[in-house]
Design an enzyme around this catalytic site. Structure first.
Site, mmCIF file in Angstrom:
data_model
loop_
_atom_site.group_PDB
_atom_site.id
_atom_site.type_symbol
_atom_site.label_atom_id
_atom_site.label_comp_id
_atom_site.label_asym_id
_atom_site.label_seq_id
_atom_site.Cartn_x
_atom_site.Cartn_y
_atom_site.Cartn_z
ATOM 1 N N HIS A 265 0.745 -1.168 -0.008
ATOM 2 C CA HIS A 265 0.055 -0.002 -0.046
ATOM 3 C C HIS A 265 1.026 1.230 -0.264
ATOM 4 O O HIS A 265 0.265 2.498 -0.232
ATOM 5 C CB HIS A 265 -0.864 0.062 1.209
ATOM 6 N N TYR B 117 -2.915 9.393 6.438
ATOM 7 C CA TYR B 117 -3.115 7.915 6.278
ATOM 8 C C TYR B 117 -3.844 7.942 4.887
ATOM 9 O O TYR B 117 -4.467 9.122 4.415
ATOM 10 C CB TYR B 117 -3.705 7.286 7.194
ATOM 11 N N ASN C 70 -6.760 6.961 3.703
ATOM 12 C CA ASN C 70 -7.989 7.052 3.304
ATOM 13 C C ASN C 70 -8.454 8.530 3.499
ATOM 14 O O ASN C 70 -9.653 9.106 3.252
ATOM 15 C CB ASN C 70 -8.881 6.394 4.600
ATOM 16 N N ASP D 14 -0.962 2.320 -5.346
ATOM 17 C CA ASP D 14 -0.832 1.036 -5.694
ATOM 18 C C ASP D 14 -2.382 0.736 -6.411
ATOM 19 O O ASP D 14 -3.163 1.356 -6.142
ATOM 20 C CB ASP D 14 -0.801 0.242 -4.192
ATOM 21 N N ASN E 293 -9.427 3.806 -1.756
ATOM 22 C CA ASN E 293 -9.871 5.066 -0.652
ATOM 23 C C ASN E 293 -9.211 6.424 -0.795
ATOM 24 O O ASN E 293 -9.539 7.188 -0.667
ATOM 25 C CB ASN E 293 -9.846 4.242 0.585
#
Length: 187
Positions: free
Chosen positions: A20, A64, A66, A91, A112
């Protein structure tokens, strides 16, 4: 001319070598090659590099994955960079490992980070470089796979794929998104 290159990933040592975090990993390598260092800034770590007379502001959001949109929006305003000069490195499970797909705009494809950037900016017409991480996981194990570390085999091939991603980013800044898509989308 300025460009904002955003690497999507999660902060923290536990995420550092995960699939990720390929966006962070590509930007780390680009900064290293250009002799730049990331410095903590609002909503993320920032480094500035030059390529063919252009300034590339590299951003690794600290929000982060999201909540990536908050950092992207802030740094676009801070650096006065228009949306067509933003590229998001992310990714992609739908692409085989190492395959690159560059697009001028598009859907979030279930990612996300892209979803939040699109929601925050109120538009999806920003360039993105999707880096294939493959989909070698069993049903219901997607999160474990994405947040898992690269295999030994993948780690051997990763530097060459990251180099191709860096060349695509530099191409975007020097010849634009259309020509970059023609030259760098891998078969």
């Amino acid at each position: 001319m300025k460009y904002l290159i955003v690497g999507i990933g999660n902060i923290g040592a536990e995420y550092e070598e995960t699939r990720h975090n390929i966006g962070f990993k590509v930007l780390d390598q680009l900064a290293k090659e250009k002799g730049a260092e990331f410095k903590a800034g609002r909503h993320g770590a920032i480094a500035e590099v030059k390529h063919k007379g252009r300034t590339l502001v590299l951003l690794k959001p600290s929000t982060y994955v999201n909540l990536s949109g908050k950092a992207v929006n802030y740094w676009m305003q801070q650096e006065k960079i228009s949306i067509e000069n933003v590229m998001v490195v992310v990714d992609d499970l739908a692409l085989p490992f190492g395959k690159l797909r560059i697009r001028a705009k598009g859907s979030d494809a279930g990612h996300n980070g892209i979803k939040d950037i699109t929601k925050t900016l109120g538009r999806a017409d920003y360039p993105r470089l999707r880096f294939g991480i493959g989909d070698d996981f069993s049903k219901g194990r997607q999160v474990d796979y994405v947040l898992g570390e690269w295999s030994k085999e993948e780690n051997l091939d990763l530097p060459a794929h990251m180099d191709a991603a860096i060349k695509a980013i530099e191409s975007f800044a020097s010849i634009g998104i259309e020509r970059t898509m023609n030259f760098h989308n891998t078969k």
